[in-house]
Scaffold this active site. Structure first.
Site, PDB file in Angstrom:
ATOM      1  N   SER A 224      -7.054  -7.579 -10.887  1.00  0.00           N
ATOM      2  CA  SER A 224      -6.056  -8.092 -11.822  1.00  0.00           C
ATOM      3  C   SER A 224      -6.464  -9.505 -12.222  1.00  0.00           C
ATOM      4  CB  SER A 224      -4.685  -8.128 -11.154  1.00  0.00           C
ATOM      5  OG  SER A 224      -4.650  -9.206 -10.238  1.00  0.00           O
ATOM      6  N   LYS A 225      -5.655 -10.085 -13.097  1.00  0.00           N
ATOM      7  CA  LYS A 225      -5.954 -11.434 -13.600  1.00  0.00           C
ATOM      8  C   LYS A 225      -6.139 -12.445 -12.467  1.00  0.00           C
ATOM      9  CE  LYS A 225      -4.587 -11.389 -18.326  1.00  0.00           C
ATOM     10  NZ  LYS A 225      -3.496 -10.415 -18.532  1.00  0.00           N
TER      11      LYS A 225
END
Ligand code: GLU
Length: 487
Positions: free
Chosen positions: A249-250
Protein backbone atom coordinates in the site's frame (compact mmCIF):
# COMPACT_ATOMS: atom_id res chain seq x y z
CA UNK A 1 -13.55 -34.50 -33.01
CA UNK A 2 -11.81 -31.18 -33.28
CA UNK A 3 -8.45 -31.57 -31.59
CA UNK A 4 -7.14 -28.14 -32.43
CA UNK A 5 -6.78 -26.37 -29.08
CA UNK A 6 -8.98 -23.36 -28.66
CA UNK A 7 -7.09 -20.09 -29.16
CA UNK A 8 -6.68 -18.35 -25.84
CA UNK A 9 -8.42 -15.07 -25.12
CA UNK A 10 -7.30 -13.21 -22.01
CA UNK A 11 -8.19 -9.81 -20.70
CA UNK A 12 -6.97 -7.13 -18.41
CA UNK A 13 -9.99 -5.42 -16.91
CA UNK A 14 -9.01 -2.47 -14.73
CA UNK A 15 -11.49 -0.22 -12.99
CA UNK A 16 -10.44 3.36 -13.68
CA UNK A 17 -10.81 4.48 -10.10
CA UNK A 18 -7.09 5.00 -9.64
CA UNK A 19 -3.89 4.96 -11.65
CA UNK A 20 -2.30 1.74 -12.82
CA UNK A 21 -0.87 0.38 -9.60
CA UNK A 22 1.76 -2.27 -9.09
CA UNK A 23 -0.73 -5.10 -8.50
CA UNK A 24 -2.77 -4.19 -11.56
CA UNK A 25 0.33 -3.91 -13.71
CA UNK A 26 1.45 -7.36 -12.58
CA UNK A 27 -1.98 -8.80 -13.45
CA UNK A 28 -1.80 -7.10 -16.83
CA UNK A 29 1.72 -8.36 -17.41
CA UNK A 30 0.93 -11.99 -16.55
CA UNK A 31 -2.18 -11.89 -18.75
CA UNK A 32 -0.20 -10.33 -21.58
CA UNK A 33 2.66 -12.80 -21.25
CA UNK A 34 0.19 -15.66 -21.21
CA UNK A 35 -1.58 -14.38 -24.33
CA UNK A 36 1.70 -13.86 -26.14
CA UNK A 37 3.10 -17.22 -25.03
CA UNK A 38 0.04 -19.06 -26.28
CA UNK A 39 -0.31 -17.00 -29.44
CA UNK A 40 -3.72 -15.86 -28.20
CA UNK A 41 -5.53 -12.55 -27.99
CA UNK A 42 -5.02 -9.95 -25.29
CA UNK A 43 -8.01 -7.75 -24.64
CA UNK A 44 -8.23 -4.53 -22.69
CA UNK A 45 -11.51 -3.76 -21.02
CA UNK A 46 -12.19 -0.74 -18.87
CA UNK A 47 -14.64 -1.54 -16.07
CA UNK A 48 -16.12 1.90 -15.63
CA UNK A 49 -19.66 1.27 -14.47
CA UNK A 50 -18.94 2.84 -11.11
CA UNK A 51 -19.66 6.26 -12.57
CA UNK A 52 -18.99 8.12 -9.37
CA UNK A 53 -15.52 6.76 -8.93
CA UNK A 54 -14.40 6.32 -12.54
CA UNK A 55 -12.54 9.14 -14.23
CA UNK A 56 -11.27 9.70 -17.76
CA UNK A 57 -7.82 10.77 -16.67
CA UNK A 58 -7.52 7.48 -14.81
CA UNK A 59 -8.14 5.65 -18.08
CA UNK A 60 -5.46 7.76 -19.73
CA UNK A 61 -3.13 6.96 -16.85
CA UNK A 62 -3.78 3.23 -17.12
CA UNK A 63 -3.16 3.20 -20.88
CA UNK A 64 -0.02 5.25 -20.37
CA UNK A 65 1.25 2.77 -17.78
CA UNK A 66 0.57 -0.17 -20.06
CA UNK A 67 2.35 1.48 -22.96
CA UNK A 68 5.29 2.39 -20.76
CA UNK A 69 5.65 -1.27 -19.80
CA UNK A 70 5.45 -2.26 -23.46
CA UNK A 71 2.18 -4.17 -23.24
CA UNK A 72 0.14 -3.89 -26.40
CA UNK A 73 -3.43 -5.14 -26.73
CA UNK A 74 -5.16 -6.78 -29.66
CA UNK A 75 -8.72 -5.71 -28.88
CA UNK A 76 -10.19 -2.81 -27.00
CA UNK A 77 -10.14 -0.80 -24.97
CA UNK A 78 -13.76 -1.76 -24.53
CA UNK A 79 -15.71 0.35 -22.07
CA UNK A 80 -18.35 -1.29 -19.92
CA UNK A 81 -20.21 2.01 -19.72
CA UNK A 82 -20.94 1.57 -23.44
CA UNK A 83 -22.19 -1.97 -23.07
CA UNK A 84 -25.08 -1.53 -20.66
CA UNK A 85 -27.51 -3.18 -23.12
CA UNK A 86 -25.66 -6.45 -22.86
CA UNK A 87 -25.94 -6.45 -19.08
CA UNK A 88 -29.66 -5.62 -19.24
CA UNK A 89 -30.21 -8.50 -21.68
CA UNK A 90 -28.20 -10.86 -19.50
CA UNK A 91 -30.21 -9.79 -16.44
CA UNK A 92 -33.44 -10.42 -18.35
CA UNK A 93 -32.28 -13.94 -19.20
CA UNK A 94 -31.57 -14.61 -15.54
CA UNK A 95 -35.02 -13.37 -14.54
CA UNK A 96 -36.64 -15.51 -17.21
CA UNK A 97 -34.83 -18.62 -16.10
CA UNK A 98 -35.77 -18.00 -12.48
CA UNK A 99 -32.21 -17.28 -11.34
CA UNK A 100 -32.79 -13.68 -10.41
CA UNK A 101 -35.48 -11.79 -8.56
CA UNK A 102 -36.39 -8.25 -7.63
CA UNK A 103 -35.68 -7.11 -4.13
CA UNK A 104 -37.60 -4.13 -2.74
CA UNK A 105 -35.83 -3.87 0.61
CA UNK A 106 -34.69 -0.31 1.12
CA UNK A 107 -31.15 0.62 1.97
CA UNK A 108 -32.25 1.66 5.45
CA UNK A 109 -33.98 -1.67 6.07
CA UNK A 110 -30.93 -3.58 4.90
CA UNK A 111 -28.66 -1.50 7.05
CA UNK A 112 -30.69 -1.92 10.19
CA UNK A 113 -30.91 -5.71 9.63
CA UNK A 114 -27.19 -5.79 9.09
CA UNK A 115 -26.61 -3.90 12.32
CA UNK A 116 -28.82 -6.27 14.30
CA UNK A 117 -27.05 -9.30 12.83
CA UNK A 118 -23.70 -7.88 13.81
CA UNK A 119 -25.01 -7.13 17.27
CA UNK A 120 -26.30 -10.69 17.59
CA UNK A 121 -22.87 -11.94 16.58
CA UNK A 122 -23.99 -13.50 13.28
CA UNK A 123 -22.57 -12.80 9.83
CA UNK A 124 -24.72 -10.13 8.21
CA UNK A 125 -26.15 -11.63 5.07
CA UNK A 126 -29.22 -10.80 3.00
CA UNK A 127 -31.93 -13.18 4.20
CA UNK A 128 -33.67 -13.68 0.84
CA UNK A 129 -37.03 -12.37 2.01
CA UNK A 130 -37.96 -10.91 -1.41
CA UNK A 131 -37.50 -14.32 -3.05
CA UNK A 132 -41.13 -15.08 -2.37
CA UNK A 133 -42.50 -12.08 -4.20
CA UNK A 134 -44.05 -13.37 -7.41
CA UNK A 135 -42.82 -12.05 -10.73
CA UNK A 136 -46.23 -10.63 -11.49
CA UNK A 137 -46.26 -8.70 -8.22
CA UNK A 138 -42.73 -7.49 -8.72
CA UNK A 139 -43.54 -6.25 -12.22
CA UNK A 140 -46.60 -4.47 -10.93
CA UNK A 141 -44.77 -2.81 -8.04
CA UNK A 142 -42.05 -1.61 -10.36
CA UNK A 143 -44.64 -0.28 -12.81
CA UNK A 144 -46.00 1.74 -9.91
CA UNK A 145 -42.63 3.31 -9.45
CA UNK A 146 -41.20 1.27 -6.59
CA UNK A 147 -37.47 0.92 -6.71
CA UNK A 148 -35.87 -2.50 -6.64
CA UNK A 149 -32.50 -4.10 -7.16
CA UNK A 150 -32.07 -7.39 -8.96
CA UNK A 151 -30.57 -10.19 -6.91
CA UNK A 152 -29.18 -13.55 -7.90
CA UNK A 153 -30.88 -16.50 -6.26
CA UNK A 154 -28.09 -18.48 -4.64
CA UNK A 155 -29.07 -22.06 -3.79
CA UNK A 156 -29.39 -22.38 -0.01
CA UNK A 157 -27.74 -25.76 0.02
CA UNK A 158 -24.80 -27.44 -1.62
CA UNK A 159 -21.40 -26.18 -2.59
CA UNK A 160 -19.97 -24.29 -5.51
CA UNK A 161 -16.68 -25.61 -6.77
CA UNK A 162 -14.16 -24.69 -9.38
CA UNK A 163 -10.59 -25.47 -10.26
CA UNK A 164 -8.12 -22.66 -9.98
CA UNK A 165 -4.93 -22.99 -12.00
CA UNK A 166 -2.95 -21.61 -9.07
CA UNK A 167 -4.91 -22.46 -5.92
CA UNK A 168 -6.23 -25.83 -7.08
CA UNK A 169 -9.61 -27.17 -6.14
CA UNK A 170 -11.80 -24.51 -4.54
CA UNK A 171 -15.03 -25.15 -2.70
CA UNK A 172 -17.47 -22.66 -1.18
CA UNK A 173 -20.61 -23.50 0.78
CA UNK A 174 -23.57 -21.82 -0.92
CA UNK A 175 -25.05 -21.00 2.47
CA UNK A 176 -22.13 -18.61 2.94
CA UNK A 177 -22.88 -16.71 -0.26
CA UNK A 178 -25.71 -14.26 -0.02
CA UNK A 179 -28.13 -13.44 -2.82
CA UNK A 180 -25.83 -10.85 -4.36
CA UNK A 181 -27.01 -7.84 -6.33
CA UNK A 182 -26.84 -7.97 -10.14
CA UNK A 183 -28.47 -4.66 -11.03
CA UNK A 184 -28.72 -1.65 -8.80
CA UNK A 185 -32.06 0.13 -8.58
CA UNK A 186 -30.92 2.60 -11.25
CA UNK A 187 -30.35 -0.34 -13.61
CA UNK A 188 -26.55 -0.12 -13.46
CA UNK A 189 -24.98 -3.58 -13.26
CA UNK A 190 -22.74 -4.61 -10.42
CA UNK A 191 -19.27 -5.97 -11.04
CA UNK A 192 -20.41 -9.62 -10.88
CA UNK A 193 -22.98 -9.26 -13.62
CA UNK A 194 -20.95 -7.11 -15.99
CA UNK A 195 -17.77 -9.12 -15.59
CA UNK A 196 -19.46 -12.44 -16.37
CA UNK A 197 -21.61 -11.03 -19.17
CA UNK A 198 -18.51 -9.53 -20.79
CA UNK A 199 -16.22 -12.48 -20.23
CA UNK A 200 -18.82 -14.68 -21.91
CA UNK A 201 -19.58 -12.25 -24.70
CA UNK A 202 -15.89 -11.71 -25.38
CA UNK A 203 -15.27 -15.48 -25.23
CA UNK A 204 -12.53 -15.34 -22.61
CA UNK A 205 -10.79 -18.65 -22.12
CA UNK A 206 -8.71 -17.64 -19.09
CA UNK A 207 -9.34 -15.22 -16.27
CA UNK A 208 -6.09 -14.13 -14.71
CA UNK A 209 -6.51 -11.70 -11.81
CA UNK A 210 -5.51 -10.98 -8.24
CA UNK A 211 -6.27 -13.41 -5.43
CA UNK A 212 -8.38 -10.69 -3.84
CA UNK A 213 -11.03 -11.84 -6.35
CA UNK A 214 -10.98 -15.48 -5.22
CA UNK A 215 -13.96 -14.95 -2.93
CA UNK A 216 -15.92 -13.36 -5.80
CA UNK A 217 -15.37 -16.34 -8.03
CA UNK A 218 -18.01 -18.73 -6.59
CA UNK A 219 -20.66 -16.08 -7.25
CA UNK A 220 -19.45 -15.72 -10.80
CA UNK A 221 -19.31 -19.49 -11.22
CA UNK A 222 -22.98 -19.61 -10.22
CA UNK A 223 -23.69 -17.01 -12.88
CA UNK A 224 -21.87 -18.99 -15.58
CA UNK A 225 -23.87 -22.06 -14.64
CA UNK A 226 -27.15 -20.16 -14.57
CA UNK A 227 -26.40 -18.86 -18.03
CA UNK A 228 -25.67 -22.38 -19.25
CA UNK A 229 -22.06 -21.54 -20.02
CA UNK A 230 -18.92 -23.54 -19.37
CA UNK A 231 -16.29 -22.04 -17.11
CA UNK A 232 -13.13 -20.35 -18.28
CA UNK A 233 -9.88 -21.31 -16.58
CA UNK A 234 -9.41 -19.20 -13.47
CA UNK A 235 -5.90 -18.31 -12.34
CA UNK A 236 -5.69 -16.12 -9.26
CA UNK A 237 -2.41 -14.43 -8.55
CA UNK A 238 -1.03 -14.33 -5.02
CA UNK A 239 -0.96 -10.93 -3.42
CA UNK A 240 1.94 -8.52 -3.45
CA UNK A 241 3.13 -7.57 0.02
CA UNK A 242 5.38 -4.82 1.26
CA UNK A 243 8.67 -5.68 3.00
CA UNK A 244 6.83 -5.84 6.35
CA UNK A 245 4.61 -8.61 4.90
CA UNK A 246 1.43 -6.55 4.93
CA UNK A 247 -0.44 -5.93 1.72
CA UNK A 248 1.39 -3.46 -0.53
CA UNK A 249 0.00 0.00 0.00
CA UNK A 250 0.98 3.66 -0.07
CA UNK A 251 2.60 3.19 3.32
CA UNK A 252 5.34 1.24 1.56
CA UNK A 253 6.09 3.98 -0.95
CA UNK A 254 4.90 4.49 -4.49
CA UNK A 255 2.15 2.16 -5.68
CA UNK A 256 1.44 3.82 -9.03
CA UNK A 257 3.50 2.41 -11.87
CA UNK A 258 4.17 5.81 -13.40
CA UNK A 259 5.72 6.95 -10.12
CA UNK A 260 8.47 4.43 -10.83
CA UNK A 261 9.00 5.97 -14.24
CA UNK A 262 9.27 9.33 -12.51
CA UNK A 263 11.96 7.87 -10.25
CA UNK A 264 14.11 7.10 -13.25
CA UNK A 265 13.40 3.38 -13.52
CA UNK A 266 13.73 2.06 -17.08
CA UNK A 267 10.67 0.15 -18.29
CA UNK A 268 12.46 -3.10 -19.10
CA UNK A 269 13.86 -3.24 -15.57
CA UNK A 270 10.44 -2.73 -14.06
CA UNK A 271 8.90 -5.31 -16.36
CA UNK A 272 11.55 -7.91 -15.56
CA UNK A 273 11.14 -7.20 -11.83
CA UNK A 274 7.36 -7.41 -12.05
CA UNK A 275 7.44 -10.68 -14.00
CA UNK A 276 9.27 -12.37 -11.16
CA UNK A 277 6.89 -11.05 -8.53
CA UNK A 278 4.98 -14.27 -7.97
CA UNK A 279 6.13 -16.21 -10.98
CA UNK A 280 9.24 -18.23 -11.59
CA UNK A 281 10.46 -19.91 -14.75
CA UNK A 282 11.58 -22.93 -12.70
CA UNK A 283 14.38 -25.33 -13.49
CA UNK A 284 14.69 -24.18 -17.11
CA UNK A 285 16.13 -20.91 -15.93
CA UNK A 286 18.80 -22.16 -13.54
CA UNK A 287 22.32 -21.03 -14.22
CA UNK A 288 25.05 -23.64 -14.59
CA UNK A 289 26.08 -22.95 -10.97
CA UNK A 290 22.56 -23.74 -9.79
CA UNK A 291 21.61 -20.18 -8.99
CA UNK A 292 18.39 -18.72 -10.36
CA UNK A 293 18.72 -16.51 -13.38
CA UNK A 294 17.09 -13.15 -12.84
CA UNK A 295 17.55 -11.18 -16.02
CA UNK A 296 15.18 -12.11 -18.81
CA UNK A 297 14.45 -10.33 -22.04
CA UNK A 298 10.82 -9.85 -22.97
CA UNK A 299 11.17 -12.55 -25.62
CA UNK A 300 12.46 -14.97 -22.98
CA UNK A 301 9.65 -14.10 -20.60
CA UNK A 302 7.10 -14.74 -23.33
CA UNK A 303 8.73 -17.99 -24.25
CA UNK A 304 8.97 -19.27 -20.66
CA UNK A 305 5.74 -17.97 -19.16
CA UNK A 306 3.26 -20.53 -17.94
CA UNK A 307 0.52 -20.63 -15.33
CA UNK A 308 2.37 -23.52 -13.66
CA UNK A 309 5.13 -21.19 -12.60
CA UNK A 310 2.85 -18.91 -10.61
CA UNK A 311 3.71 -19.03 -6.92
CA UNK A 312 1.15 -20.09 -4.36
CA UNK A 313 2.52 -17.86 -1.69
CA UNK A 314 2.40 -14.09 -1.61
CA UNK A 315 5.17 -12.11 -3.27
CA UNK A 316 7.19 -9.44 -1.50
CA UNK A 317 7.93 -6.15 -3.23
CA UNK A 318 11.57 -5.47 -2.64
CA UNK A 319 12.75 -1.97 -3.52
CA UNK A 320 16.44 -2.90 -3.40
CA UNK A 321 15.82 -5.63 -5.90
CA UNK A 322 14.12 -3.17 -8.21
CA UNK A 323 17.07 -0.79 -7.84
CA UNK A 324 19.38 -3.68 -8.71
CA UNK A 325 17.40 -4.47 -11.87
CA UNK A 326 17.50 -0.83 -12.85
CA UNK A 327 21.27 -0.65 -12.49
CA UNK A 328 21.70 -3.86 -14.47
CA UNK A 329 19.46 -2.72 -17.30
CA UNK A 330 20.92 0.76 -17.55
CA UNK A 331 24.38 -0.78 -17.69
CA UNK A 332 23.43 -3.26 -20.37
CA UNK A 333 21.62 -0.84 -22.68
CA UNK A 334 23.23 0.26 -25.86
CA UNK A 335 24.02 3.95 -25.28
CA UNK A 336 22.02 4.94 -28.35
CA UNK A 337 18.98 3.18 -26.89
CA UNK A 338 19.44 4.87 -23.58
CA UNK A 339 19.65 8.28 -25.25
CA UNK A 340 15.91 8.82 -25.87
CA UNK A 341 15.12 7.89 -22.26
CA UNK A 342 17.73 10.34 -21.01
CA UNK A 343 16.43 13.01 -23.38
CA UNK A 344 12.97 12.52 -21.97
CA UNK A 345 14.33 13.24 -18.50
CA UNK A 346 15.96 16.39 -19.84
CA UNK A 347 12.80 17.54 -21.55
CA UNK A 348 10.84 17.07 -18.34
CA UNK A 349 13.20 19.50 -16.58
CA UNK A 350 13.55 21.83 -19.60
CA UNK A 351 17.25 21.15 -19.85
CA UNK A 352 19.07 21.50 -23.15
CA UNK A 353 22.45 19.87 -23.56
CA UNK A 354 25.01 21.91 -25.43
CA UNK A 355 27.02 19.08 -26.94
CA UNK A 356 26.71 17.15 -30.16
CA UNK A 357 24.66 13.98 -30.37
CA UNK A 358 27.81 11.95 -30.89
CA UNK A 359 29.49 13.43 -27.83
CA UNK A 360 26.38 12.87 -25.75
CA UNK A 361 26.21 9.22 -26.74
CA UNK A 362 29.84 8.64 -25.82
CA UNK A 363 29.33 10.44 -22.50
CA UNK A 364 26.33 8.21 -21.79
CA UNK A 365 28.45 5.15 -22.59
CA UNK A 366 31.12 6.36 -20.16
CA UNK A 367 28.59 6.96 -17.38
CA UNK A 368 26.30 3.98 -17.78
CA UNK A 369 28.26 1.65 -15.50
CA UNK A 370 27.84 4.14 -12.65
CA UNK A 371 24.19 5.07 -13.10
CA UNK A 372 21.59 3.74 -10.73
CA UNK A 373 18.70 5.62 -12.22
CA UNK A 374 17.89 7.69 -15.29
CA UNK A 375 17.73 10.60 -12.87
CA UNK A 376 21.52 10.49 -12.52
CA UNK A 377 21.80 11.67 -16.12
CA UNK A 378 19.58 14.61 -15.32
CA UNK A 379 21.16 15.55 -12.01
CA UNK A 380 24.63 14.34 -11.04
CA UNK A 381 25.94 13.84 -14.60
CA UNK A 382 25.00 17.17 -16.14
CA UNK A 383 28.61 18.35 -16.41
CA UNK A 384 29.15 15.84 -19.19
CA UNK A 385 26.41 17.18 -21.41
CA UNK A 386 26.85 20.93 -21.25
CA UNK A 387 28.45 23.74 -19.31
CA UNK A 388 25.58 24.48 -16.95
CA UNK A 389 25.99 22.26 -13.95
CA UNK A 390 25.97 22.55 -10.20
CA UNK A 391 29.04 21.84 -8.07
CA UNK A 392 28.46 19.46 -5.21
CA UNK A 393 29.22 21.55 -2.14
CA UNK A 394 30.66 18.76 -0.05
CA UNK A 395 32.97 17.74 -2.89
CA UNK A 396 34.19 21.31 -3.36
CA UNK A 397 34.82 21.66 0.35
CA UNK A 398 36.66 18.39 0.52
CA UNK A 399 38.93 18.71 -2.51
CA UNK A 400 39.06 22.37 -3.50
CA UNK A 401 39.25 24.27 -0.24
CA UNK A 402 43.03 24.68 -0.53
CA UNK A 403 43.68 27.85 -2.54
CA UNK A 404 47.10 26.49 -3.63
CA UNK A 405 45.46 23.45 -5.16
CA UNK A 406 42.98 25.68 -7.00
CA UNK A 407 45.80 27.83 -8.28
CA UNK A 408 47.74 24.80 -9.41
CA UNK A 409 44.71 23.38 -11.21
CA UNK A 410 44.40 26.63 -13.14
CA UNK A 411 48.05 26.39 -14.09
CA UNK A 412 47.55 22.75 -15.04
CA UNK A 413 44.76 23.94 -17.31
CA UNK A 414 47.15 26.25 -19.10
CA UNK A 415 49.55 23.36 -19.64
CA UNK A 416 46.74 21.29 -21.13
CA UNK A 417 46.02 24.15 -23.51
CA UNK A 418 49.39 23.58 -25.12
CA UNK A 419 49.24 19.78 -25.20
CA UNK A 420 49.50 18.72 -28.86
CA UNK A 421 48.10 15.25 -28.86
CA UNK A 422 45.33 15.11 -26.24
CA UNK A 423 44.81 11.46 -25.26
CA UNK A 424 44.11 9.68 -21.98
CA UNK A 425 47.77 8.65 -21.76
CA UNK A 426 49.22 12.07 -22.60
CA UNK A 427 46.78 13.82 -20.26
CA UNK A 428 47.83 11.54 -17.43
CA UNK A 429 51.50 11.86 -18.19
CA UNK A 430 51.23 15.64 -18.17
CA UNK A 431 49.41 15.72 -14.84
CA UNK A 432 51.90 13.41 -13.14
CA UNK A 433 54.89 15.35 -14.45
CA UNK A 434 53.28 18.59 -13.33
CA UNK A 435 52.63 17.20 -9.84
CA UNK A 436 56.25 16.05 -9.55
CA UNK A 437 57.46 19.44 -10.71
CA UNK A 438 55.34 21.20 -8.09
CA UNK A 439 56.16 18.70 -5.36
CA UNK A 440 52.50 17.88 -4.75
CA UNK A 441 50.88 14.48 -4.68
CA UNK A 442 49.29 13.59 -8.02
CA UNK A 443 46.29 12.30 -6.03
CA UNK A 444 45.51 15.78 -4.67
CA UNK A 445 45.47 17.20 -8.19
CA UNK A 446 43.43 14.32 -9.51
CA UNK A 447 40.81 14.74 -6.79
CA UNK A 448 40.67 18.49 -7.27
CA UNK A 449 40.52 18.20 -11.06
CA UNK A 450 37.69 15.69 -10.82
CA UNK A 451 35.58 18.14 -8.86
CA UNK A 452 36.53 21.07 -11.09
CA UNK A 453 35.63 19.12 -14.21
CA UNK A 454 32.49 17.28 -13.13
CA UNK A 455 31.24 19.05 -10.02
CA UNK A 456 31.30 15.68 -8.26
CA UNK A 457 33.68 13.79 -6.00
CA UNK A 458 33.02 10.53 -7.82
CA UNK A 459 33.37 10.03 -11.52
CA UNK A 460 34.79 7.58 -14.01
CA UNK A 461 38.57 7.56 -14.46
CA UNK A 462 39.69 11.19 -14.57
CA UNK A 463 41.56 10.87 -17.84
CA UNK A 464 38.62 9.16 -19.53
CA UNK A 465 36.50 12.04 -18.26
CA UNK A 466 38.97 14.53 -19.74
CA UNK A 467 38.81 12.87 -23.11
CA UNK A 468 35.04 12.78 -22.95
CA UNK A 469 34.85 16.50 -22.15
CA UNK A 470 37.42 17.46 -24.76
CA UNK A 471 40.57 19.51 -24.42
CA UNK A 472 39.01 22.99 -24.53
CA UNK A 473 36.43 22.26 -21.89
CA UNK A 474 39.09 20.72 -19.64
CA UNK A 475 41.25 23.82 -20.01
CA UNK A 476 38.35 26.16 -19.30
CA UNK A 477 37.09 24.30 -16.24
CA UNK A 478 40.54 23.89 -14.70
CA UNK A 479 41.32 27.56 -15.24
CA UNK A 480 38.01 28.49 -13.66
CA UNK A 481 39.09 26.69 -10.47
CA UNK A 482 41.29 29.68 -9.62
CA UNK A 483 38.33 32.03 -9.34
CA UNK A 484 36.27 29.64 -7.27
CA UNK A 485 35.47 30.91 -3.79
CA UNK A 486 35.27 28.27 -1.13
CA UNK A 487 34.04 29.05 2.33
N1 GLU B 1 -12.36 -4.44 -12.56
C1 GLU B 1 -11.90 -5.48 -11.69
C2 GLU B 1 -10.71 -4.97 -10.91
O1 GLU B 1 -10.11 -3.96 -11.30
C3 GLU B 1 -11.51 -6.67 -12.54
C4 GLU B 1 -11.61 -7.95 -11.84
C5 GLU B 1 -11.51 -9.10 -12.80
O2 GLU B 1 -10.47 -9.21 -13.44
O3 GLU B 1 -12.45 -9.84 -12.88
O4 GLU B 1 -10.36 -5.50 -9.89
Amino acid sequence: MNTVPQATRVRFAPSPTGFLHVGGARTALFSWLFARHTGGTFILRIEDTDFERSADDMVTGILEGMRWLGMDWDEGPYYQSQRLDLYARTAARLIDSGHAYRCFCSREELESRRASATEAGTVPRYDGRCRDISRAEATQRMAQGERAVLRFLVPREGVTTFQDAVFGSMEFANAELEDFVLLRSDGIPTYHLSVVADDLDMRMTHIIRGADHLSNTPKQVLLYRALGASLPVFAHLPLILGPDKTRLSKRHGATSVMAYKDMGIVPEAFRNFLALLGWSPGEAAKQPDGRDREIFSTEELIQMFSLDGIAHSNAVFNNEKLAWYNTEYIRAYDATRLLPLVEEEWRAMSYQPSRSQEEIVSAIALLQPRARSLKDFALTFLAYFGDQFAMDEAAVKKFLSDADVRQMLAELGQRYATLKNFTEASAEELLRAFAAEKGIKAGALINGARVALTGQAVAPSLFAVMLCLGQQRVVRRLEAAASLTVE
